[in-house]
Design a protein around this motif. Sequence first.
Motif, PDB file in Angstrom:
ATOM      1  N   LEU A  55      -3.608   9.797   2.538  1.00 58.35           N
ATOM      2  CA  LEU A  55      -3.689  10.086   3.687  1.00 58.35           C
ATOM      3  C   LEU A  55      -2.784   8.170   3.878  1.00 58.35           C
ATOM      4  O   LEU A  55      -4.241   7.651   3.606  1.00 58.35           O
ATOM      5  CB  LEU A  55      -4.832   9.901   4.445  1.00 58.35           C
ATOM      6  CG  LEU A  55      -5.734  10.673   4.637  1.00 58.35           C
ATOM      7  CD1 LEU A  55      -6.702  10.687   5.097  1.00 58.35           C
ATOM      8  CD2 LEU A  55      -4.757  12.446   4.883  1.00 58.35           C
ATOM      9  N   ASP A  56      -1.637   8.228   4.381  1.00 58.28           N
ATOM     10  CA  ASP A  56      -1.022   6.264   4.579  1.00 58.28           C
ATOM     11  C   ASP A  56      -1.858   5.866   6.052  1.00 58.28           C
ATOM     12  O   ASP A  56      -1.033   7.094   6.730  1.00 58.28           O
ATOM     13  CB  ASP A  56       0.351   7.083   4.810  1.00 58.28           C
ATOM     14  CG  ASP A  56       0.955   5.301   3.996  1.00 58.28           C
ATOM     15  OD1 ASP A  56       0.286   4.301   4.320  1.00 58.28           O
ATOM     16  OD2 ASP A  56       2.222   5.207   4.569  1.00 58.28           O
ATOM     17  N   GLU A  57      -2.549   5.075   6.437  1.00 59.92           N
ATOM     18  CA  GLU A  57      -2.670   4.877   8.102  1.00 59.92           C
ATOM     19  C   GLU A  57      -2.772   6.140   8.649  1.00 59.92           C
ATOM     20  O   GLU A  57      -2.537   6.150  10.009  1.00 59.92           O
ATOM     21  CB  GLU A  57      -1.525   3.702   8.567  1.00 59.92           C
ATOM     22  CG  GLU A  57      -0.985   2.962   7.094  1.00 59.92           C
ATOM     23  CD  GLU A  57      -1.813   1.379   7.855  1.00 59.92           C
ATOM     24  OE1 GLU A  57      -2.530   0.800   8.849  1.00 59.92           O
ATOM     25  OE2 GLU A  57      -1.281   1.001   7.183  1.00 59.92           O
ATOM     26  N   PRO A  58      -4.143   6.448   8.110  1.00 54.90           N
ATOM     27  CA  PRO A  58      -3.597   8.015   9.263  1.00 54.90           C
ATOM     28  C   PRO A  58      -4.484   7.973  10.282  1.00 54.90           C
ATOM     29  O   PRO A  58      -4.875   8.439  11.301  1.00 54.90           O
ATOM     30  CB  PRO A  58      -5.138   8.574   8.287  1.00 54.90           C
ATOM     31  CG  PRO A  58      -6.332   7.101   7.469  1.00 54.90           C
ATOM     32  CD  PRO A  58      -5.064   6.617   6.942  1.00 54.90           C
ATOM     33  N   LYS A  88       1.299  -1.164   0.149  1.00 51.84           N
ATOM     34  CA  LYS A  88      -0.312  -0.031   0.192  1.00 51.84           C
ATOM     35  C   LYS A  88       1.033   1.077  -0.616  1.00 51.84           C
ATOM     36  O   LYS A  88       0.269   2.407  -0.953  1.00 51.84           O
ATOM     37  CB  LYS A  88      -0.923   0.145   0.876  1.00 51.84           C
ATOM     38  CG  LYS A  88      -2.122  -1.545   1.644  1.00 51.84           C
ATOM     39  CD  LYS A  88      -2.318  -0.943   2.617  1.00 51.84           C
ATOM     40  CE  LYS A  88      -2.048  -1.098   4.128  1.00 51.84           C
ATOM     41  NZ  LYS A  88      -1.708  -2.598   4.344  1.00 51.84           N
ATOM     42  N   THR A  89       1.581   1.619   0.871  1.00 48.28           N
ATOM     43  CA  THR A  89       3.000   2.191   1.278  1.00 48.28           C
ATOM     44  C   THR A  89       2.991   2.835  -0.198  1.00 48.28           C
ATOM     45  O   THR A  89       3.806   3.435  -1.196  1.00 48.28           O
ATOM     46  CB  THR A  89       3.417   2.412   2.049  1.00 48.28           C
ATOM     47  OG1 THR A  89       2.744   2.199   3.399  1.00 48.28           O
ATOM     48  CG2 THR A  89       4.512   3.996   2.294  1.00 48.28           C
ATOM     49  N   THR A  90       3.605   1.688  -1.068  1.00 51.23           N
ATOM     50  CA  THR A  90       4.748   1.901  -1.688  1.00 51.23           C
ATOM     51  C   THR A  90       4.049   2.667  -3.127  1.00 51.23           C
ATOM     52  O   THR A  90       4.347   2.841  -3.672  1.00 51.23           O
ATOM     53  CB  THR A  90       5.626   0.486  -2.501  1.00 51.23           C
ATOM     54  OG1 THR A  90       6.521  -0.020  -1.570  1.00 51.23           O
ATOM     55  CG2 THR A  90       5.882   0.093  -3.904  1.00 51.23           C
ATOM     56  N   LEU A 113       2.625  11.641   5.342  1.00 54.77           N
ATOM     57  CA  LEU A 113       2.929   9.822   5.599  1.00 54.77           C
ATOM     58  C   LEU A 113       2.800   9.558   7.349  1.00 54.77           C
ATOM     59  O   LEU A 113       1.997  10.114   8.211  1.00 54.77           O
ATOM     60  CB  LEU A 113       4.466  11.010   5.519  1.00 54.77           C
ATOM     61  CG  LEU A 113       5.291  12.104   4.647  1.00 54.77           C
ATOM     62  CD1 LEU A 113       6.616  12.447   4.747  1.00 54.77           C
ATOM     63  CD2 LEU A 113       4.878  10.333   3.294  1.00 54.77           C
ATOM     64  N   GLN A 114       3.461   8.751   7.460  1.00 54.42           N
ATOM     65  CA  GLN A 114       3.260   7.434   7.815  1.00 54.42           C
ATOM     66  C   GLN A 114       4.227   8.110   9.854  1.00 54.42           C
ATOM     67  O   GLN A 114       3.237   8.398  10.817  1.00 54.42           O
ATOM     68  CB  GLN A 114       3.845   5.882   8.511  1.00 54.42           C
ATOM     69  CG  GLN A 114       3.209   5.244   8.414  1.00 54.42           C
ATOM     70  CD  GLN A 114       3.307   4.007   7.386  1.00 54.42           C
ATOM     71  OE1 GLN A 114       4.243   2.911   7.014  1.00 54.42           O
ATOM     72  NE2 GLN A 114       2.041   3.274   7.405  1.00 54.42           N
ATOM     73  N   GLY A 115       5.019   9.773   9.680  1.00 52.64           N
ATOM     74  CA  GLY A 115       4.959   9.800  10.733  1.00 52.64           C
ATOM     75  C   GLY A 115       5.783  11.475   9.801  1.00 52.64           C
ATOM     76  O   GLY A 115       6.866  11.493   9.176  1.00 52.64           O
TER      77      GLY A 115
HETATM   78 MG   LIG Z   1       2.421   0.878   5.055  1.00 55.39          MG
END
Ligand SMILES: [Mg+2]
Length: 306
Positions: A155-158, A44-46, A84-86
């Motif tokens: 939104l990555d893993e919000p 997913k993130t990729t 991003l994730q953070g």
């Molecule tokens: Mg991810």
Amino acid sequence: MTDFAIRVKGLSKSYGQQTVVNDITFDVRRGEVFALLGPNGAGKTTTVEILEGHRKRDKGNVEVLGYDPINAEKQFREQIGIVLQGTGVEPQLKVGETVEMFRGYYPDPFPLEEVLDVVGLTSERNKLVRQLSGGQQRRLDVGVALAGNPQLLFLDEPTTGFDPSARRDAWDMISNLRLMGRTVVLTTHYMDEAEHLADHIALMSKGSILSYGTVAEIIARQSGTVLGFKLEDAKTVLPKNFSDAATIKGNKVTMRTNAPIPLLYNLTSWALDNDQNLDDLRVEKPTLEDVYLDIVRSSTEKDAKL
Ligand SMILES: [Mg+2]
Ligand SMILES: Nc1ncnc2c1ncn2[C@@H]1O[C@H](COP(=O)(O)OP(=O)(O)O)[C@@H](O)[C@H]1O
């Protein structure tokens, strides 16, 4: 202007020998919330980082707001918002100052009051960033992404790691973005999150999209009836013709069948003969969770056989 914010065709990406995104194709309509739903490591993130222009693809066509993200043109960057994730916002700044600073980078920023309103931080405006709760900081990350008035937000893993009330607040915020006509692409491994928020879902596992559609469409594609109940004692041995068809987790038993009536007849006969209560007995169409677990499980099993 096309109806699509994003068009992806035959996208692939490998790291060394490992193919982590494997020939995926999907579109995201303008103004919708689109969810990439899948377990950790699905790719997913990729995928979203390729859409953002942060990673190179190996193969395929990608069009985001009419641009090829790999060129990272200024107009493209100004129209997208990324969480991003953070992220690294300055903990010693105040909430309002932080959003103000990011607004300064864009030609046509979103009004400060509206940013704070959408992300639910109006009353935290004069607090220091470091005084915010985890959920509030995450919403500030979205506020920062929103500062430039983007058409499209990633939104990555919000809500990963949120408590239930912080999740509800984040969900409200994402619904607000949709009401404002923004396009939102989110990744999640929470089925209820995708179900609650997304207009369309792409169910992803091991680099492939295994199902795509609205929740109703994804469920309808899956045949059968789900039959579930709880055993009083997890050690109870089920007759073999049930246990072969069942998934047993602790004392929870779930079965998938295309012939619910004979199964129910046999099951209730066994229960009467053996003094079993079949607590919480349910007979229903599969939920998104049932479908997700089925699909992800069968993709993993296929892998194991190769
Ligand atoms: Mg991810
Ligand atoms: N920069 C990288 N180099 C090598 N492997 C990576 C890199 N980034 C991610 N991966 C691998 O690619 C796979 C997919 O990762 P990712 O896209 O982060 O999945 P997800 O976001 O769905 O959890 C995982 O197996 C991960 O370990």
